[in-house]
Design a protein around this motif. Structure first.
Motif, PDB file in Angstrom:
ATOM      1  N   VAL A 121       1.091  -1.106   0.061  1.00 38.30           N
ATOM      2  CA  VAL A 121      -0.083   0.037   0.284  1.00 38.30           C
ATOM      3  C   VAL A 121       0.834   1.137   0.699  1.00 38.30           C
ATOM      4  O   VAL A 121       0.704   1.545  -0.373  1.00 38.30           O
ATOM      5  N   CYS A 122       2.108   1.370   0.633  1.00 41.86           N
ATOM      6  CA  CYS A 122       3.076   2.577   0.536  1.00 41.86           C
ATOM      7  C   CYS A 122       3.773   2.723  -0.481  1.00 41.86           C
ATOM      8  O   CYS A 122       3.836   3.294  -0.790  1.00 41.86           O
ATOM      9  N   LEU A 123       4.222   1.236  -0.881  1.00 37.01           N
ATOM     10  CA  LEU A 123       4.492   1.286  -2.410  1.00 37.01           C
ATOM     11  C   LEU A 123       4.337   2.357  -3.258  1.00 37.01           C
ATOM     12  O   LEU A 123       4.250   3.306  -4.350  1.00 37.01           O
ATOM     13  N   ASN A 124       3.013   1.654  -3.179  1.00 44.93           N
ATOM     14  CA  ASN A 124       1.557   2.125  -4.981  1.00 44.93           C
ATOM     15  C   ASN A 124       1.432   3.196  -4.550  1.00 44.93           C
ATOM     16  O   ASN A 124       1.608   4.366  -5.131  1.00 44.93           O
ATOM     17  N   ALA A 125       1.451   3.924  -2.954  1.00 45.65           N
ATOM     18  CA  ALA A 125       1.001   4.840  -3.039  1.00 45.65           C
ATOM     19  C   ALA A 125       2.143   6.065  -3.566  1.00 45.65           C
ATOM     20  O   ALA A 125       1.932   7.042  -3.881  1.00 45.65           O
ATOM     21  N   VAL A 126       3.117   5.575  -2.693  1.00 41.74           N
ATOM     22  CA  VAL A 126       4.412   6.643  -3.754  1.00 41.74           C
ATOM     23  C   VAL A 126       4.558   6.233  -5.432  1.00 41.74           C
ATOM     24  O   VAL A 126       4.579   7.407  -5.966  1.00 41.74           O
ATOM     25  N   ILE A 127       3.687   5.691  -5.831  1.00 41.94           N
ATOM     26  CA  ILE A 127       4.816   5.100  -7.465  1.00 41.94           C
ATOM     27  C   ILE A 127       3.207   6.124  -7.717  1.00 41.94           C
ATOM     28  O   ILE A 127       3.724   6.321  -9.210  1.00 41.94           O
ATOM     29  N   VAL A 128       2.244   5.858  -7.900  1.00 41.95           N
ATOM     30  CA  VAL A 128       0.632   6.450  -8.195  1.00 41.95           C
ATOM     31  C   VAL A 128       1.324   8.211  -8.339  1.00 41.95           C
ATOM     32  O   VAL A 128       0.734   9.144  -8.934  1.00 41.95           O
ATOM     33  N   VAL A 129       1.597   8.667  -6.404  1.00 41.92           N
ATOM     34  CA  VAL A 129       1.915  10.149  -6.235  1.00 41.92           C
ATOM     35  C   VAL A 129       2.776  10.260  -7.406  1.00 41.92           C
ATOM     36  O   VAL A 129       3.004  11.718  -7.955  1.00 41.92           O
ATOM     37  N   LEU A 130       4.106   9.789  -7.366  1.00 40.01           N
ATOM     38  CA  LEU A 130       4.798  10.425  -8.714  1.00 40.01           C
ATOM     39  C   LEU A 130       5.130  10.352 -10.260  1.00 40.01           C
ATOM     40  O   LEU A 130       5.360  10.721 -10.931  1.00 40.01           O
ATOM     41  N   PHE A 131       3.726   9.273 -10.170  1.00 34.79           N
ATOM     42  CA  PHE A 131       3.209   9.410 -11.465  1.00 34.79           C
ATOM     43  C   PHE A 131       2.268  11.057 -11.762  1.00 34.79           C
ATOM     44  O   PHE A 131       2.429  10.978 -12.581  1.00 34.79           O
ATOM     45  N   LEU A 132       1.913  10.572 -10.542  1.00 40.97           N
ATOM     46  CA  LEU A 132       0.429  11.836 -10.991  1.00 40.97           C
ATOM     47  C   LEU A 132       1.536  12.869 -10.963  1.00 40.97           C
ATOM     48  O   LEU A 132       0.863  14.208 -11.815  1.00 40.97           O
ATOM     49  N   LEU A 133       2.528  13.508 -10.634  1.00 40.19           N
ATOM     50  CA  LEU A 133       3.314  14.506 -10.602  1.00 40.19           C
ATOM     51  C   LEU A 133       4.655  15.083 -11.981  1.00 40.19           C
ATOM     52  O   LEU A 133       4.297  15.749 -12.300  1.00 40.19           O
ATOM     53  N   THR A 134       4.926  13.406 -12.564  1.00 41.64           N
ATOM     54  CA  THR A 134       5.667  13.456 -13.299  1.00 41.64           C
ATOM     55  C   THR A 134       4.812  13.660 -14.384  1.00 41.64           C
ATOM     56  O   THR A 134       5.303  13.808 -15.732  1.00 41.64           O
ATOM     57  N   MET A 135       3.884  12.868 -14.959  1.00 42.97           N
ATOM     58  CA  MET A 135       3.137  12.676 -16.146  1.00 42.97           C
ATOM     59  C   MET A 135       1.643  13.578 -16.050  1.00 42.97           C
ATOM     60  O   MET A 135       1.268  14.089 -15.229  1.00 42.97           O
ATOM     61  N   GLU A 136       3.331  14.460 -18.266  1.00 38.90           N
ATOM     62  CA  GLU A 136       1.524  15.100 -17.839  1.00 38.90           C
ATOM     63  C   GLU A 136       0.546  14.863 -18.384  1.00 38.90           C
ATOM     64  O   GLU A 136       0.067  13.988 -18.664  1.00 38.90           O
ATOM     65  N   LYS A 137      -0.219  15.921 -18.300  1.00 43.02           N
ATOM     66  CA  LYS A 137      -1.436  15.527 -19.147  1.00 43.02           C
ATOM     67  C   LYS A 137      -2.687  14.028 -18.246  1.00 43.02           C
ATOM     68  O   LYS A 137      -3.148  13.272 -19.118  1.00 43.02           O
ATOM     69  N   PHE A 138      -1.687  13.827 -17.081  1.00 40.05           N
ATOM     70  CA  PHE A 138      -2.259  12.353 -16.707  1.00 40.05           C
ATOM     71  C   PHE A 138      -3.946  12.345 -16.032  1.00 40.05           C
ATOM     72  O   PHE A 138      -3.584  12.218 -14.522  1.00 40.05           O
TER      73      PHE A 138
END
Lengths: 224, 138, 326, 216
Positions: free
Chosen positions: A108-125
């Motif tokens: 749960v911690c791992l996925n939260a970190v991954i998703v937050v990083l994705f949302l921050l770095t991927m434009e227009k996601f």
């Protein structure tokens, strides 16, 4: 099922404390996540990706981070030589429950970190159904943790533990990953969340089936 | 000890059933046109070619355009980037892979499905190919 | 000493393979009509029976004969040349098309004599339909072998007899072999029928996952050195795979619509599953091939078990000899 | 009656028979010895009795006060000391004991734990990880692990290895003290350990009289 809550939670707390003390898994996992997302970003090189591709990448990163982290709980006990000690301390089902709890928390911690990083770095996601999105990520994580916990117990007894883990996990996880990707797509691009109900049903039944089977089979894996 | 396996077995079978049942409504790969619109995903839609609306190939743009009717009876215009698929005329159903957008289905690939009836005599003609309905249209 | 049933097995598989391959595919008038309606001028094989041995020569040098097709529908048919022995012939297998206006079957070529037994012509499949006799039994054997392997895995966990583990592994090995064969035959067929070797059709996905599971099973086995441990852990893995993979093997391909015969939008719900969906002759050959494959599977299993017992005895003797010396 | 009945235990590894048809009964009030040369399967037998390894064939019955203990509950009644046991070396002695208490569902009492450590001549004032402990101290920690839940069945595999004369005497004292009310099994090659035993089973059939006598 002689599932005692107390031993399980004691084992869970021990693992959390041990992890916080040594940080073997945590540091390596964080670096793994950062590196794999960087690779994704390098390959994208500023271009805007189709949401399908971003979702695929997200699940790839989630799968492989799980592959590098989920086996740790059992492999560590085996490497330290404390497997026998644990066998003398608690019943197999409570050991499994404790390890499963730890893996659930970790993923749960791992996925939260991954998703937050994705949302921050991927434009227009942009996500059209955030509630559904987070639910799918949570259920997907639970599914990955439930299947990989017993596989981790299996590979802890084998040679070539690290490479064997994804090889054994992938076919078992494939139904889950397919349903998870499909539900994530609905959450990101869909107009209603009802379209994801079958996928959610599938995720839940997958988790129940795998955890129940693991409880039944764990004795055979655990005892030499 | 034995009851553990019985109870566990019942749970596994029960949830395998639920999981299997959920596949009935699932749209892992194949969907209907309205579902394609709802989800906005790239999907595979199975349907039939609406024969009376014809089909045409535009060699300049290299697109093949036809109308397809999905299982729910919804009709959409399909634009395929490419030539006319094999066995298109006699196919009983077609599978279009692509995205649905504003009444047009943009397909990257169209696969044709031919009658898979291994029975002796072709009792039913594929849809739109029945001589009687053909005459009625004329 | 070759036992009689082995000869029967070889003959059985050989005869039914030959029947499956050699039996001609022949359609009837209705098949020709389908193509004629859309103006498709392709030739398809049809079987025409001569009604009376009366040959009318036409202006363009062809010959007109009265006859009926294999389903008993009457039609005139046109032969491109005067065949030798016409007066004795029962009929012909023709490569033909349909002339709608004159209600005539126009043959471009005489392929052979009227076949006493023929498979129906399936539009879009043609000769490719014959793969069913090989591809379908192989896919079934893949799943049956998986079940057998898991069954002996469970038996090992209960009885702890290493012979059960050996059976489990051998069944999985044969399953892998059948799985590869089914994948390859299916893929080649898909190239010629759908125009692509691989389409991620639900059936294709499911056999791919089975292939992965077999691969993972053997990787796991190779990574454990102690026999008892290997037996235990691989049995657990195959059970685990079994409870998750039915989603794919049994449920998904049948429920989801797809290109594959037997998927949800197929009117017949599969050529094998539904009754009356398949030509009786084809079904006899298909089931005979399946039976042959099952017996072959059992035989291969028993050979491997004999090898296993001999090596085991050899090893036990070696150990005993070594102990006697020391 | 409190005791263990070992019946027809056979163990095979890689088709090699390690143990064949082992039968014996150990009872409360008597110290039972398991002897045999190195590599003859003493430890394997102890692990099978403790439930760490499930045997290829045979069964073991645990009885406490006339009642049968089911296999999934046995870990609550067993204390094991063996050279192959490793404790959590990243934790301190007290942290280890606290974890053992909580996973066994027992109430943790620091006072009591300190007493246990003191009784085994282990320092009570150290909070550093036990990884730094000497092998003798580690062996004493194993006794702490085995004795903490006051088990009815105590299995000691080479209990005095790595211990100095003081430590050996301590262990022998503990064995004598506990043997009256508990069922104790000692697997050993050491003559001094062996003299404590009232009855024995020899894994390889070798005669215990041939055991290494003390040097003096």
């Amino acid at each position: 099922m002689a599932l005692a809550v107390k031993p399980a939670s004691a084992l869970f707390q021990k693992d959390v404390r041990s992890e916080l003390r040594t940080r073997y898994t945590l540091n390596a996992l964080l670096m793994f996540v950062v590196i794999s997302i960087s690779v994704v970003l390098f390959s994208v090189a500023g271009e805007t990706l189709q949401p399908e591709i971003t979702i695929g990448m997200l699940w790839i990163v989630m799968f492989f981070s799980a592959m590098s982290g989920m086996s740790r709980t059992f492999v560590a006990e085996e490497e330290k030589g404390t497997t026998m000690t644990l066998q003398l301390l608690a019943s197999p089902s409570s050991i499994y429950a404790g390890k499963l709890l730890f893996n659930l928390l970790l993923i749960v911690c791992l996925n939260a970190v991954i998703v937050v990083l994705f949302l921050l770095t991927m434009e227009k996601f942009a996500i059209s159904q955030p509630g559904l999105f987070w639910l799918v990520i949570l259920l997907g994580g639970f599914g990955i943790a439930s299947a990989t916990t017993i596989i981790a117990a299996i590979i802890a007894k084998a040679r070539t533990k690290g490479t064997l883990f994804p090889v054994l996990s992938f076919p078992i996880l494939l139904p889950l990953i397919m349903a998870g990707i499909s539900a994530t797509k609905t959450a990101v691009m869909g107009t209603t969340w009802e379209a994801a109900i079958p996928d959610l049903q599938l995720l839940v039944s997958y988790i129940v089936v795998v955890i129940t089977t693991s409880f039944l089979l764990f004795d055979y894996v655990w005892k030499d | 000890m034995k009851s553990k396996y019985i109870i566990g077995g019942i749970i596994v079978v029960l949830f395998l059933g639920i999981g299997g049942y959920s596949f009935v409504n699932s749209s892992v790969e194949y969907a209907s046109l309205s579902k394609a619109e709802e989800s906005g995903k790239k999907v595979q839609v199975t349907g039939t070619w609406v024969k009376n609306k014809g089909s045409q190939y535009d060699p300049k743009a290299n697109t093949f355009i036809f109308h397809m009717k999905d299982e729910d009876g919804k009709i959409a215009r399909v634009v395929l980037e490419g030539a006319k698929p094999n066995n298109f005329d006699i196919s009983t159903s077609v599978v279009a892979k692509g995205k649905y957008d504003n009444g047009t289905f943009h397909a990257s690939e169209v696969l044709t499905k031919c009658p898979s009836k291994y029975e002796g005599k072709a009792e039913e003609h594929p849809e739109g190919l029945d001589p009687k309905s053909e005459q009625a249209e004329m | 000493m070759i036992k009689w049933w082995k000869i029967v097995l070889f003959v059985w598989i050989g005869v039914f393979s030959a029947l499956g391959i050699m039996t001609p595919i022949a359609g009837g008038l209705s098949d020709l009509a389908i193509f004629a309606e859309v103006g498709d001028t392709r030739l398809i094989p049809v079987a025409m029976k001569i009604a009376d041995h009366d040959l009318t020569e036409q202006e363009d040098g062809t010959f007109l004969v009265a006859g009926e097709d294999k389903y008993g529908d009457d039609a005139m048919f046109v032969l491109p040349e005067k065949p030798a022995g016409f007066s004795e012939a029962e009929g012909y297998l023709l490569d033909a098309r349909y002339d709608k206006e004159n209600h005539r079957v126009v043959a471009a070529e005489i392929l052979g004599d009227y076949p006493g037994w023929s498979f129906p012509y399936i539009p879009g499949l043609g000769e490719r339909a014959k793969i069913i006799f090989f591809h379908v039994p192989m896919s079934w054997m893949t799943v049956i072998a998986f079940l057998v392997s898991m069954w002996f895995g469970i038996k090992y966990l209960r009885k702890k007899n290493l012979i059960d583990d050996a059976k489990s592994a051998y069944a999985a090995g044969l399953g892998l072999l059948f799985c590869i064969l089914a994948t390859v035959t299916g893929s080649v067929w898909a190239q010629f029928n759908w125009g692509t070797f691989w389409n991620w059709d639900p059936r294709e996905t499911s056999i791919f996952v089975l292939l992965l599971i077999y691969g993972a099973y053997f990787t796991l086995r190779s990574a454990i050195e102690v026999d008892e441990k290997r037996a235990r852990l691989s049995a657990v893995y195959s059970i685990l795979a079994f409870v998750t993979v039915p989603f794919f093997i049994f449920i998904m391909p049948r429920i989801l619509p797809g290109l594959h015969p037997g998927s949800a939008d197929d009117v017949n719900a599969g050529p094998v599953v539904s009754s009356g969906g398949m030509d009786a002759g084809m079904r006899v050959i298909l089931y005979s091939m399946l039976l042959g494959c099952i017996v072959l599977f059992g035989w291969l299993m028993s050979i491997q078990m004999r090898v296993f017992r001999i090596t085991q005895k050899q090893e036990a003797d070696d150990i005993a000899a070594a102990e006697a010396i020391s | 009656m409190t005791g263990i009945t070992v019946k027809d235990i056979t163990q095979r590894f890689n088709r090699r028979t390690v143990l064949k048809d082992v039968n014996f009964t150990a009872e409360q009030g008597k110290v039972f010895g398991i002897t045999g040369k190195n590599g003859s399967g003493k430890s394997t037998l102890v692990k099978i009795i403790s439930g760490i390894i499930s045997p290829t064939k045979g069964s073991i019955a645990f009885t406490r006060n006339g009642e049968d203990i089911p296999s999934e509950k046995r870990h609550e009644h067993i204390g094991l000391v063996g050279p192959y046991l490793t404790l959590y070396e990243e934790f301190s002695a007290l942290e280890n004991l606290r974890f053992f208490h909580s996973i066994r569902g027992l109430k943790y009492d620091e006072q009591q734990s300190n007493e246990l450590l003191a009784r085994l001549d282990l320092p009570t004032d150290r909070s550093d990880p036990i990884a730094a402990y000497s092998s003798g101290m580690m062996q004493r920690m194993r006794f702490a692990f085995a004795l903490l839940h006051d088990p009815a069945f105590l299995f000691l595999d080479e209990p005095t290895s790595n211990l100095d004369t003081d430590g050996k005497n301590k262990v022998h004292g503990i064995v004598r003290e506990l043997s009256a009310e508990r069922c104790i099994i000692i697997a050993t090659n050491d003559y001094e350990d062996f003299v404590l035993c009232d009855d024995y089973y020899s894994v390889d059939g070798s005669v215990p009289a041939l055991l290494e006598q003390p040097a003096n």
